[in-house]
Design a protein around this motif. Structure first.
Motif, mmCIF file in Angstrom:
data_model
loop_
_atom_site.group_PDB
_atom_site.id
_atom_site.type_symbol
_atom_site.label_atom_id
_atom_site.label_comp_id
_atom_site.label_asym_id
_atom_site.label_seq_id
_atom_site.Cartn_x
_atom_site.Cartn_y
_atom_site.Cartn_z
ATOM 1 N N HIS A 131 1.460 5.887 -6.854
ATOM 2 C CA HIS A 131 -0.489 6.796 -7.466
ATOM 3 C C HIS A 131 -0.613 8.345 -7.468
ATOM 4 O O HIS A 131 -0.405 9.132 -8.047
ATOM 5 C CB HIS A 131 -1.792 6.139 -6.054
ATOM 6 C CG HIS A 131 -2.994 7.419 -6.578
ATOM 7 N ND1 HIS A 131 -3.227 7.304 -7.679
ATOM 8 C CD2 HIS A 131 -3.091 8.182 -5.686
ATOM 9 C CE1 HIS A 131 -4.015 8.502 -7.396
ATOM 10 N NE2 HIS A 131 -4.183 8.234 -6.029
ATOM 11 N N THR B 156 -1.399 6.613 5.536
ATOM 12 C CA THR B 156 -0.070 5.118 5.525
ATOM 13 C C THR B 156 0.748 4.909 5.965
ATOM 14 O O THR B 156 1.036 4.145 6.677
ATOM 15 C CB THR B 156 -0.830 5.270 4.221
ATOM 16 O OG1 THR B 156 -1.658 6.343 3.689
ATOM 17 C CG2 THR B 156 -0.248 4.378 3.680
ATOM 18 N N LEU C 237 -3.671 11.470 3.090
ATOM 19 C CA LEU C 237 -4.259 10.613 3.372
ATOM 20 C C LEU C 237 -2.194 9.618 3.202
ATOM 21 O O LEU C 237 -2.660 8.131 3.346
ATOM 22 C CB LEU C 237 -4.409 9.800 2.119
ATOM 23 C CG LEU C 237 -5.676 9.616 1.788
ATOM 24 C CD1 LEU C 237 -6.544 9.771 0.355
ATOM 25 C CD2 LEU C 237 -6.891 8.636 2.879
ATOM 26 N N ILE D 293 -13.332 12.991 -6.320
ATOM 27 C CA ILE D 293 -13.091 12.149 -7.768
ATOM 28 C C ILE D 293 -14.446 12.206 -8.414
ATOM 29 O O ILE D 293 -14.323 13.011 -9.745
ATOM 30 C CB ILE D 293 -12.696 11.588 -7.462
ATOM 31 C CG1 ILE D 293 -11.314 11.401 -6.581
ATOM 32 C CG2 ILE D 293 -12.682 10.327 -8.678
ATOM 33 C CD1 ILE D 293 -10.528 10.265 -6.474
ATOM 34 N N ASN E 112 -8.208 17.785 -3.376
ATOM 35 C CA ASN E 112 -8.117 16.648 -3.200
ATOM 36 C C ASN E 112 -6.497 16.079 -3.130
ATOM 37 O O ASN E 112 -5.963 14.975 -2.672
ATOM 38 C CB ASN E 112 -8.871 15.955 -4.773
ATOM 39 C CG ASN E 112 -9.246 14.517 -3.936
ATOM 40 O OD1 ASN E 112 -9.468 14.308 -3.268
ATOM 41 N ND2 ASN E 112 -9.375 14.023 -5.101
ATOM 42 N N MET F 290 1.066 -1.064 0.044
ATOM 43 C CA MET F 290 -0.251 -0.124 -0.067
ATOM 44 C C MET F 290 0.861 1.484 -0.023
ATOM 45 O O MET F 290 0.531 1.965 -0.610
ATOM 46 C CB MET F 290 -1.037 -0.259 1.270
ATOM 47 C CG MET F 290 -1.793 0.687 1.047
ATOM 48 S SD MET F 290 -3.280 1.360 2.577
ATOM 49 C CE MET F 290 -3.599 2.582 2.230
HETATM 50 C C1 HEM Z 1 -4.746 5.663 0.537
HETATM 51 C C2 HEM Z 1 -4.184 6.458 -0.689
HETATM 52 C C3 HEM Z 1 -5.152 6.417 -1.382
HETATM 53 C C4 HEM Z 1 -5.872 6.071 -1.852
HETATM 54 C C5 HEM Z 1 -6.644 4.423 -1.853
HETATM 55 C C6 HEM Z 1 -6.620 6.894 -3.362
HETATM 56 C C7 HEM Z 1 -6.893 6.410 -4.325
HETATM 57 C C8 HEM Z 1 -7.600 7.094 -5.715
HETATM 58 C C9 HEM Z 1 -8.280 6.765 -6.994
HETATM 59 C C10 HEM Z 1 -9.105 4.910 -6.434
HETATM 60 C C11 HEM Z 1 -8.341 7.727 -7.430
HETATM 61 C C12 HEM Z 1 -8.943 7.510 -8.833
HETATM 62 C C13 HEM Z 1 -8.109 7.780 -9.941
HETATM 63 C C14 HEM Z 1 -6.796 6.657 -9.968
HETATM 64 O O1 HEM Z 1 -6.540 5.486 -9.461
HETATM 65 O O2 HEM Z 1 -5.440 7.197 -10.163
HETATM 66 C C15 HEM Z 1 -7.662 9.206 -6.965
HETATM 67 C C16 HEM Z 1 -7.554 10.399 -7.415
HETATM 68 C C17 HEM Z 1 -6.701 11.099 -7.369
HETATM 69 N N1 HEM Z 1 -5.742 11.263 -6.495
HETATM 70 FE FE1 HEM Z 1 -5.603 9.145 -4.867
HETATM 71 N N2 HEM Z 1 -5.596 7.423 -3.299
HETATM 72 C C18 HEM Z 1 -4.798 7.802 -2.414
HETATM 73 C C19 HEM Z 1 -3.787 9.107 -1.989
HETATM 74 C C20 HEM Z 1 -3.434 10.235 -2.879
HETATM 75 C C21 HEM Z 1 -2.491 10.649 -2.521
HETATM 76 C C22 HEM Z 1 -1.494 10.476 -1.851
HETATM 77 C C23 HEM Z 1 -2.363 11.790 -3.101
HETATM 78 C C24 HEM Z 1 -1.592 13.083 -3.070
HETATM 79 C C25 HEM Z 1 -1.034 13.719 -2.367
HETATM 80 C C26 HEM Z 1 -3.997 12.113 -4.220
HETATM 81 C C27 HEM Z 1 -4.245 12.630 -5.417
HETATM 82 C C28 HEM Z 1 -5.292 12.235 -5.794
HETATM 83 C C29 HEM Z 1 -5.818 13.039 -6.634
HETATM 84 C C30 HEM Z 1 -5.663 14.701 -7.177
HETATM 85 C C31 HEM Z 1 -6.675 13.025 -8.128
HETATM 86 C C32 HEM Z 1 -7.959 13.111 -8.633
HETATM 87 C C33 HEM Z 1 -6.040 12.393 -10.265
HETATM 88 C C34 HEM Z 1 -7.447 12.651 -11.162
HETATM 89 O O3 HEM Z 1 -8.518 13.496 -11.772
HETATM 90 O O4 HEM Z 1 -6.430 12.429 -12.283
HETATM 91 N N3 HEM Z 1 -4.177 10.613 -3.190
HETATM 92 N N4 HEM Z 1 -7.148 8.643 -6.303
#
Ligand code: HEM
Length: 235
Positions: A120, A148, A144, A226, A137, A113
Motif C-alpha cells: 500500500h 504494524t 502506522l 482520506i 496522511n 498485514m
Molecule cells: C495499518 C496500515 C494502513 C491501513 C489499514 C491503511 C488504509 C488506507 C486506505 C483504506 C486508504 C484508501 C486508499 C487505498 O486503499 O489505497 C489509504 C490511503 C492512504 N494511505 Fe494508508 N493505510 C495504512 C498504512 C499506510 C502507510 C504505511 C502509508 C504511507 C507511509 C499510508 C499512506 C496513505 C496515503 C497518503 C493515502 C491517501 C492515498 C490517496 O489519496 O491516493 N498508509 N490508506
C-alpha cells in the motif's frame, strides 16, 4: 407493517421518509445515522480508484480487524508469565477447540498485514499520493507502518520459546545500539538489563493494550483525512 410515517410538522417529505418506526428507528433518528449514511452513499468513487491496487489499504484494514478478533480469542487462554506462556500456547494449539485454527489465522494475518501495508505504501509512493495536501496522511501512514512492525516484534516473544527469546535478544540489542538513547531504549524494552519476566510482561502489555490503542487513533485520523481530501487523482 408499513415503514412510512406521516410527515411531522415542519419536516420535508424526504426528512419524513428517513424516519423509521420502532426502537431501531428511534435510535437511528436520535443519532442522525440516516443523514450520515446518505452522505456515504452519495460519494462517487473515481474510476481509476476501482483498480485492485487501490484496495490494498482496505484489505490491510480487514486483516487488522481479523487480527483484533483472533487476538482477543487467543488472549482468553494465553498466560503471560515465563512459567506458563509456552505451555499455554501449546495448550491453545492442541487442546482448545479451534485453538490451532485461530492461532494460525492470527499468525498468517499478521504476516499478510505487514506485506499489504508495505505494498500500500509503495502504491501511495508511486502514484505520488504523498504530495500536497496529503503529506500529513503520509506521515500518519509512516507511524502506522511502525506500529504494524511493533505488533510483529512484540507478538513474536509471546510464545516464549527459543526462537522468540533469541529474536527478542537480537531486536533489543539493535535498539541498544542506537547512539545516545540506546541503553535507555534497551532497559525500557527489557524492563532491566536482561530478558526476563519483566520483558514478557511489557511486550504483552504493548501487544494487547498500548499498540491497539495507538493504531485505532491513527487509523481514525488516516480515514478522516482520506474522507476530507478524497482519493488522489489519476497520474
Ligand atoms: C495499518 C496500515 C494502513 C491501513 C489499514 C491503511 C488504509 C488506507 C486506505 C483504506 C486508504 C484508501 C486508499 C487505498 O486503499 O489505497 C489509504 C490511503 C492512504 N494511505 Fe494508508 N493505510 C495504512 C498504512 C499506510 C502507510 C504505511 C502509508 C504511507 C507511509 C499510508 C499512506 C496513505 C496515503 C497518503 C493515502 C491517501 C492515498 C490517496 O489519496 O491516493 N498508509 N490508506
Amino acid at each position: 407493517m408499513s415503514a412510512t410515517v406521516d410527515p411531522a410538522p415542519g419536516k420535508t417529505p424526504s426528512q419524513a421518509r428517513r424516519r423509521k418506526p420502532g426502537l431501531v428507528g428511534w435510535v437511528v433518528n436520535r443519532v442522525g445515522l440516516d443523514e450520515t449514511m446518505e452522505d456515504q452513499y452519495n460519494r462517487v468513487v473515481p474510476r481509476h480508484a476501482t483498480n485492485y491496487i487501490y484496495c490494498v489499504g482496505g484489505v490491510a484494514l480487514v486483516l487488522f480487524l481479523i487480527l483484533a478478533i483472533t487476538g482477543i480469542l487467543l488472549a482468553v487462554y494465553y498466560q503471560p508469565t515465563p512459567d506458563t506462556a509456552y505451555q499455554s500456547v501449546l495448550n491453545i494449539s492442541t487442546h482448545v477447540q479451534f485453538g490451532w485454527w485461530i492461532r494460525s489465522i492470527h499468525r498468517w494475518a499478521a504476516g499478510g498485514m505487514v506485506l499489504l501495508v508495505v505494498v500500500h505504501m509503495l502504491r501511495v509512493f508511486f502514484t505520488g499520493a504523498y504530495k500536497a495536501p496529503r503529506e500529513l496522511n503520509w506521515l500518519t501512514g509512516v507511524a502506522l507502518l511502525g506500529i504494524t512492525m511493533g505488533f510483529g516484534f512484540t507478538g513474536y516473544l509471546l510464545p516464549w520459546d527459543q526462537k522468540a527469546y533469541w529474536a527478542t535478544k537480537v531486536g533489543t540489542d539493535i535498539a541498544g545500539s542506537v547512539p545516545f538513547i540506546g541503553h535507555f531504549l534497551l532497559v525500557s524494552l527489557r524492563g532491566g538489563e536482561q530478558i526476563s519476566a519483566a520483558t514478557l510482561g511489557r511486550f504483552f502489555a504493548l501487544h494487547v493494550l498500548v499498540l491497539p490503542g495507538v493504531i485505532i487513533v491513527l487509523l481514525l485520523g488516516h480515514f478522516w483525512m482520506i474522507r476530507r481530501q478524497g482519493i488522489s487523482g489519476r497520474l
